[in-house]
Motif scaffolding. Structure first.
Motif, short mmCIF file in Angstrom:
data_model
loop_
_atom_site.label_atom_id
_atom_site.label_comp_id
_atom_site.label_asym_id
_atom_site.label_seq_id
_atom_site.Cartn_x
_atom_site.Cartn_y
_atom_site.Cartn_z
N ASP A 149 0.84 -1.20 0.00
CA ASP A 149 0.00 0.00 0.00
C ASP A 149 0.88 1.25 0.00
OD1 ASP A 149 -2.54 -1.22 0.11
OD2 ASP A 149 -2.26 -1.62 2.24
N LYS A 150 0.44 2.29 -0.69
CA LYS A 150 1.13 3.57 -0.66
C LYS A 150 0.81 4.31 0.64
CE LYS A 150 -2.60 5.83 -3.25
NZ LYS A 150 -2.96 6.54 -4.50
N ASN A 151 1.68 5.29 0.95
CA ASN A 151 1.52 6.13 2.14
C ASN A 151 1.42 5.31 3.42
OD1 ASN A 151 1.52 8.65 0.76
ND2 ASN A 151 -0.59 8.24 0.09
N GLU A 152 2.18 4.23 3.48
CA GLU A 152 2.20 3.37 4.66
C GLU A 152 3.63 2.84 4.83
OE1 GLU A 152 0.45 -0.98 5.97
OE2 GLU A 152 -0.87 0.40 4.87
N TYR A 153 4.14 2.89 6.04
CA TYR A 153 5.48 2.34 6.29
C TYR A 153 5.37 0.83 6.44
CZ TYR A 153 7.65 6.90 6.84
OH TYR A 153 8.14 8.16 6.61
N HIS A 154 6.09 0.13 5.58
CA HIS A 154 6.12 -1.33 5.62
C HIS A 154 7.44 -1.78 6.23
CE1 HIS A 154 2.59 -1.50 2.93
NE2 HIS A 154 3.14 -0.45 2.35
N VAL A 155 7.37 -2.52 7.30
CA VAL A 155 8.56 -2.96 8.01
C VAL A 155 8.70 -4.47 7.87
CG1 VAL A 155 9.72 -3.09 10.24
CG2 VAL A 155 8.37 -1.07 9.65
N PHE A 156 9.91 -4.92 7.53
CA PHE A 156 10.18 -6.34 7.34
C PHE A 156 11.42 -6.73 8.14
CE2 PHE A 156 8.15 -4.68 3.54
CZ PHE A 156 7.05 -5.54 3.42
N TYR A 157 11.42 -7.98 8.58
CA TYR A 157 12.52 -8.50 9.39
C TYR A 157 13.26 -9.58 8.60
CZ TYR A 157 10.02 -6.00 13.03
OH TYR A 157 9.38 -5.02 13.75
N LYS A 158 14.56 -9.52 8.68
CA LYS A 158 15.41 -10.40 7.88
C LYS A 158 15.06 -11.87 8.07
CE LYS A 158 20.32 -11.31 6.90
NZ LYS A 158 21.70 -10.91 7.24
N PHE A 212 8.68 2.66 1.86
CA PHE A 212 7.64 3.69 1.86
C PHE A 212 7.58 4.33 0.48
CE2 PHE A 212 6.13 8.05 2.20
CZ PHE A 212 4.96 7.89 2.93
N PHE A 213 6.36 4.62 -0.01
CA PHE A 213 6.20 5.36 -1.27
C PHE A 213 4.87 6.10 -1.22
CE2 PHE A 213 4.45 1.18 -1.76
CZ PHE A 213 3.33 1.30 -2.55
N GLU A 214 4.76 7.13 -2.05
CA GLU A 214 3.60 8.02 -1.95
C GLU A 214 2.57 7.81 -3.05
OE1 GLU A 214 4.75 12.08 -1.56
OE2 GLU A 214 5.84 11.76 0.31
N THR A 215 3.00 7.40 -4.23
CA THR A 215 2.04 7.21 -5.31
C THR A 215 2.32 5.91 -6.05
OG1 THR A 215 3.40 8.41 -6.92
CG2 THR A 215 1.81 9.70 -5.66
N GLY A 216 1.26 5.36 -6.67
CA GLY A 216 1.41 4.15 -7.46
C GLY A 216 1.15 2.90 -6.65
N SER A 217 1.37 1.75 -7.28
CA SER A 217 1.23 0.43 -6.65
C SER A 217 2.53 -0.32 -6.84
CB SER A 217 0.07 -0.35 -7.27
OG SER A 217 -1.16 0.31 -7.07
N LEU A 218 2.98 -1.02 -5.81
CA LEU A 218 4.30 -1.64 -5.82
C LEU A 218 4.22 -3.11 -5.45
CD1 LEU A 218 7.37 -0.91 -6.13
CD2 LEU A 218 7.40 -0.60 -3.65
N LEU A 219 4.73 -3.95 -6.35
CA LEU A 219 4.88 -5.38 -6.06
C LEU A 219 6.20 -5.61 -5.35
CD1 LEU A 219 3.74 -7.13 -9.37
CD2 LEU A 219 2.58 -7.27 -7.16
#
Length: 225
Positions: A149-158, A212-219
């Protein structure tokens, strides 16, 4: 709640079994066409079997009928794949759940048919259009694919990612103001243009990573050789 949808592609029984065994949440099983048979042959009684069942024999169809709580039979001539119809049932189950977040896992959604593989990846966008509270993953033996999702911080763990590679691909349009932290190749407020390969084969580096990103959709595609 977790909803597992198994399609008719390359089926990895161990992957499905590990997810079912490792969860404490309720698991709802949906088989799309031959995917229903795959689940049943793995020893599961499934909640819904859906499809035109043109990829199974009459004997296999009887097995599906016997070990499914509900069978939704479709005509071969239709405007949607069996997988799309199965996903619609998964969405409906999630929307009727009282949980704030629900999870849909798509197995055997990749395989030798590239048309079906691409259509199944597009299912991620289809699901997201219904609700941001449904988290969806396509999983096979070498990849995990999700739509961020845009405008959301996505956190991932190794230790929760598979393999060493993580690729980021724009989906349908350019992605703007992309920031990646904790990866081998970090970027800040970058445009990732549709039709380019810049986001392919980044690598896991730090124990914690963020997107994090502001516009578009990201796979986001985690992968291993």
């Amino acid at each position: 709640m977790k909803v597992i949808v198994v399609a008719g592609g390359n089926y990895d029984e161990d992957l499905v079994r590990s997810l079912i065994n490792d969860t404490e949440e309720d698991v709802y099983l949906i088989g799309a066409d031959r995917g229903a048979l795959s689940l049943i042959l793995s020893g599961y009684k499934i909640d819904i079997a859906v499809g035109d069942f043109d990829s199974v024999t009459d004997e296999e169809r009887e097995t599906i009928n016997t070990y499914s709580r509900e069978v939704i039979s479709l005509k071969p001539e239709k405007d949607a794949t069996d997988m799309e119809c199965a996903v619609k049932n998964a969405i409906d189950k999630c929307r009727r759940s009282e949980d704030h977040f629900n999870y849909i896992y798509l197995f055997a959604a990749t395989g030798t048919r590239m048309d079906h593989t691409l259509a199944n990846i597009e299912m991620l966008f289809f699901i997201k259009s219904y609700s941001r509270n449904i988290k969806t993953l396509i999983i096979d033996g070498h990849n995990r694919i999700r739509l961020l999702d845009k405008n959301e911080y996505h956190v991932f763990y190794k230790d929760q990612l598979i393999g060493k590679y993580v690729s980021f691909l724009p989906f349908g349009e350019d992605v703007d103001h992309l920031t990646l932290k904790g990866f081998k190749y970090e970027v800040k407020n970058t445009i990732l243009c549709l039709g380019t390969s810049r986001g392919v084969s980044n690598e896991v580096k730090d124990d914690v990573m963020s997107v994090f990103f502001e516009t578009g959709s990201l796979l986001m595609i985690e992968s291993r050789d």
